[in-house]
Design an enzyme around this catalytic site. Structure first.
Site, PDB file in Angstrom:
ATOM      1  N   ASP A 243       0.829  -1.215   0.000  1.00 19.65           N
ATOM      2  CA  ASP A 243       0.000   0.000   0.000  1.00 19.65           C
ATOM      3  C   ASP A 243       0.858   1.258   0.000  1.00 19.65           C
ATOM      4  OD1 ASP A 243       0.430  -1.252   2.666  1.00 19.65           O
ATOM      5  OD2 ASP A 243      -0.334   0.659   3.405  1.00 19.65           O
ATOM      6  N   ASN A 244       2.150   1.101   0.188  1.00 16.40           N
ATOM      7  CA  ASN A 244       3.053   2.261   0.174  1.00 16.40           C
ATOM      8  C   ASN A 244       3.938   2.252  -1.062  1.00 16.40           C
ATOM      9  OD1 ASN A 244       1.994   3.145   2.597  1.00 16.40           O
ATOM     10  ND2 ASN A 244       3.549   2.111   3.824  1.00 16.40           N
TER      11      ASN A 244
HETATM   12  P1  AMP Z   1       0.785   4.081   6.742  1.00 14.26           P
HETATM   13  O1  AMP Z   1       1.469   3.453   7.897  1.00 14.26           O
HETATM   14  O2  AMP Z   1       0.887   5.557   6.707  1.00 14.26           O
HETATM   15  O3  AMP Z   1       1.184   3.484   5.436  1.00 14.26           O
HETATM   16  O4  AMP Z   1      -0.764   3.772   6.936  1.00 14.26           O
HETATM   17  C1  AMP Z   1      -1.324   2.496   6.895  1.00 14.26           C
HETATM   18  C2  AMP Z   1      -2.824   2.586   6.985  1.00 14.26           C
HETATM   19  O5  AMP Z   1      -3.226   3.112   8.255  1.00 14.26           O
HETATM   20  C3  AMP Z   1      -3.480   3.496   5.952  1.00 14.26           C
HETATM   21  O6  AMP Z   1      -4.720   2.931   5.609  1.00 14.26           O
HETATM   22  C4  AMP Z   1      -3.675   4.774   6.710  1.00 14.26           C
HETATM   23  O7  AMP Z   1      -4.695   5.576   6.169  1.00 14.26           O
HETATM   24  C5  AMP Z   1      -4.022   4.272   8.091  1.00 14.26           C
HETATM   25  N1  AMP Z   1      -3.690   5.262   9.126  1.00 14.26           N
HETATM   26  C6  AMP Z   1      -2.462   5.601   9.547  1.00 14.26           C
HETATM   27  N2  AMP Z   1      -2.534   6.531  10.511  1.00 14.26           N
HETATM   28  C7  AMP Z   1      -3.834   6.793  10.723  1.00 14.26           C
HETATM   29  C8  AMP Z   1      -4.564   7.674  11.600  1.00 14.26           C
HETATM   30  N3  AMP Z   1      -3.943   8.475  12.460  1.00 14.26           N
HETATM   31  N4  AMP Z   1      -5.909   7.662  11.503  1.00 14.26           N
HETATM   32  C9  AMP Z   1      -6.545   6.859  10.640  1.00 14.26           C
HETATM   33  N5  AMP Z   1      -5.925   6.021   9.797  1.00 14.26           N
HETATM   34  C10 AMP Z   1      -4.584   5.980   9.830  1.00 14.26           C
HETATM   35 MG    MG Z   2       0.627   4.341   3.691  1.00 11.95          MG
END
Ligand code: AMP
Ligand code: MG
Length: 466
Positions: A243-244
């Site tokens: 997803d990244n």
């Molecule tokens: P990431 O670690 O940024 O790649 O995020 C992984 C998933 O977690 C994605 O679906 C993000 O939208 C969700 N996510 C990360 N931080 C938050 C937050 N503070 N509130 C809601 N969703 C989050």
């Molecule tokens: Mg992400």
């Protein structure tokens, strides 16, 4: 006034949820990237005025915007999660720059969406400023990347382990479509949606591609080039979940990312990466693993199954030769050598010596052009022996100066800048930003920012933005 044209919001139902950003208490502009505003054809004066800041904070949805949270799935550290999606971001819309290039304008940290799960939809100032400075450094070095248009303080407290000041980042990307976007539809068996997504991505990013297999070839090639760039800068993404990984090939989602100070191939900074899955040297293999997930999604669109599997497998295996050629080109430039020279053994010998002697990655390469690389080694005789063989190839100093940054956004400097910003002093952040967005410019006023951290300044761990 911004002219939006929102192609993704015209995709079929199920691709996204319509959701407006949640307004914040007291927006205050922390940073505006005027160079990027010009690139996009946006008026920096308007953006930094009350209407612009209200938009950048999510307090006002400008005319023509059509805010959505995009749906996606993803493998996180190898484990599949069928629904992730924008949980703390909204895509305001797309703008078409004066040169015709299309860009997503996304607010990150803009409040809850239907994809937030248990999260608050917010971000604190630390990761916002980190992404701002690191992504713009990457851009300055020519690395394909999402960019940062603005950072706004919200005047609200975000609760993590403690209360922290909230912020919103305005992120600009060729698109935010990820490998995980394809996975979202593939796992649901939605072939029509997959086909529509494939067409959209081809039209938007790879107009030369003539179908799903050809699209895969293009994404593989683009990713191989991007990862070679990362390697050449000592960059560790930290969370290379599917997803990244953007299908455009842009570096995306700067979470616990970091640059190595001392060189070692096994370096990991992310606090959540206990097994070292996303260590520096792992990144090419992980990219291949992620691309195999993309291939798996596209196979149902490729006709007869056995033939499709064979063709997709071959396409993903195409990563290695493209990556290796890109690696030789990147490290060749770092050594001031063109492709004709015997780059690989020279670069590998140097890297091995650097790892053994705990030499600083950036300083060694920057020092090659001005004769100071030797100072970074304990065993100078070993370096001299290597350097004699290297010099025999006739390195070009201008090539080296272009490829090797004098300064990178070092972890301890980023943390120092964040700490000051939290205490209301944006001086160190602005200075770091200016210095690392002129990364080849050996200006004496920025000399301190080129130094390696002292023992007590070394940052051993970085944390996700969540
Ligand atoms: P990431 O670690 O940024 O790649 O995020 C992984 C998933 O977690 C994605 O679906 C993000 O939208 C969700 N996510 C990360 N931080 C938050 C937050 N503070 N509130 C809601 N969703 C989050
Ligand atoms: Mg992400």
């Amino acid at each position: 006034m911004i002219h939006f044209d929102n192609s993704y919001a015209r995709m079929p139902e199920g691709f996204f949820a319509r959701v407006a950003p949640t307004p914040v208490a007291e927006p205050k502009l922390l940073a505006l990237n005027e160079g990027l505003a010009r690139r996009l054809g946006l008026d920096a004066g308007w953006l930094s005025g009350p209407e612009g800041v209200a938009m950048l904070a999510g307090n006002a949805v400008p005319q023509g915007a059509d805010p959505i949270a995009q749906a996606y799935a993803g493998h996180q550290f190898g484990g599949f999660v069928p629904q992730l999606g924008d949980g703390r971001a909204v895509l305001l819309g797309e703008v078409v720059a004066p040169d015709g290039a299309r860009f997503d304008i996304q607010l990150k940290g803009s409040g809850p969406t239907p994809f937030s799960r248990r999260g608050d939809g917010r971000a604190w100032m630390g990761p916002v400023l980190r992404e701002y400075v690191v992504s713009e450094f990457m851009h300055a070095m020519g690395v394909p990347t999402t960019r940062a248009l603005a950072a706004v303080a919200t005047g609200e407290t975000v609760w993590r382990e403690s209360g922290l000041p909230g912020a919103v980042l305005t992120r600009v990307a060729a698109s935010h479509i990820r490998v995980g976007t394809f996975q979202y539809f593939a796992v649901r068996g939605q072939e029509d949606a997959l086909a529509a997504l494939t067409d959209h991505v081809i039209a938007r990013h790879y107009p030369a591609a003539n179908g799903p297999l050809s699209l895969l070839d293009h994404v593989v090639a683009r990713q191989a080039e991007t990862i070679a760039h990362w390697m050449a800068l000592g960059f560790i993404h930290g969370v290379m979940n599917t997803d990244n990984m953007a299908v455009s090939g842009e570096t995306i989602d700067y979470g616990p990312c970091a640059f190595m100070d001392v060189y070692h191939p096994d370096t990991v900074f992310s606090s959540i990466d206990r097994g070292g899955r996303y260590a520096w040297a792992q990144q090419p293999q992980i990219a291949v693993w992620n691309l195999a997930q993309l291939a798996t999604c596209l196979i149902p669109l490729m006709g007869e199954r056995d033939a499709a599997i064979e063709a997709a497998t071959k396409s993903v295996h195409g990563f290695a030769p493209i990556y290796q050629a890109a690696w030789r080109r990147r490290f060749g430039e770092k050594l001031g050598l063109t492709e004709a020279a015997d780059v690989q053994p020279l670069a590998e010998r140097l890297l091995t010596m650097m790892a053994q002697q705990r030499a600083d990655f950036t300083r060694v390469f920057a020092g090659l052009a001005d004769g100071r690389a030797r100072d970074e080694f304990i065993d100078r005789d070993a370096f001299d022996a290597w350097a004699a063989d290297w010099q025999a190839q006739g390195p070009d100093p201008d090539l080296m100066r272009h490829a090797n940054p004098v300064r990178i956004p070092r972890n301890h400097r980023i943390e120092e800048a964040i700490a000051a910003a939290v205490a209301d002093d944006l001086g160190p952040f602005r200075r770091l930003f200016d210095a690392v967005t002129h990364p080849r410019d050996a200006r004496s006023e920025w000399d301190d920012l080129a130094h390696a951290p002292l023992a007590e300044q070394i940052v051993h761990q970085t944390f996700c933005g969540t």
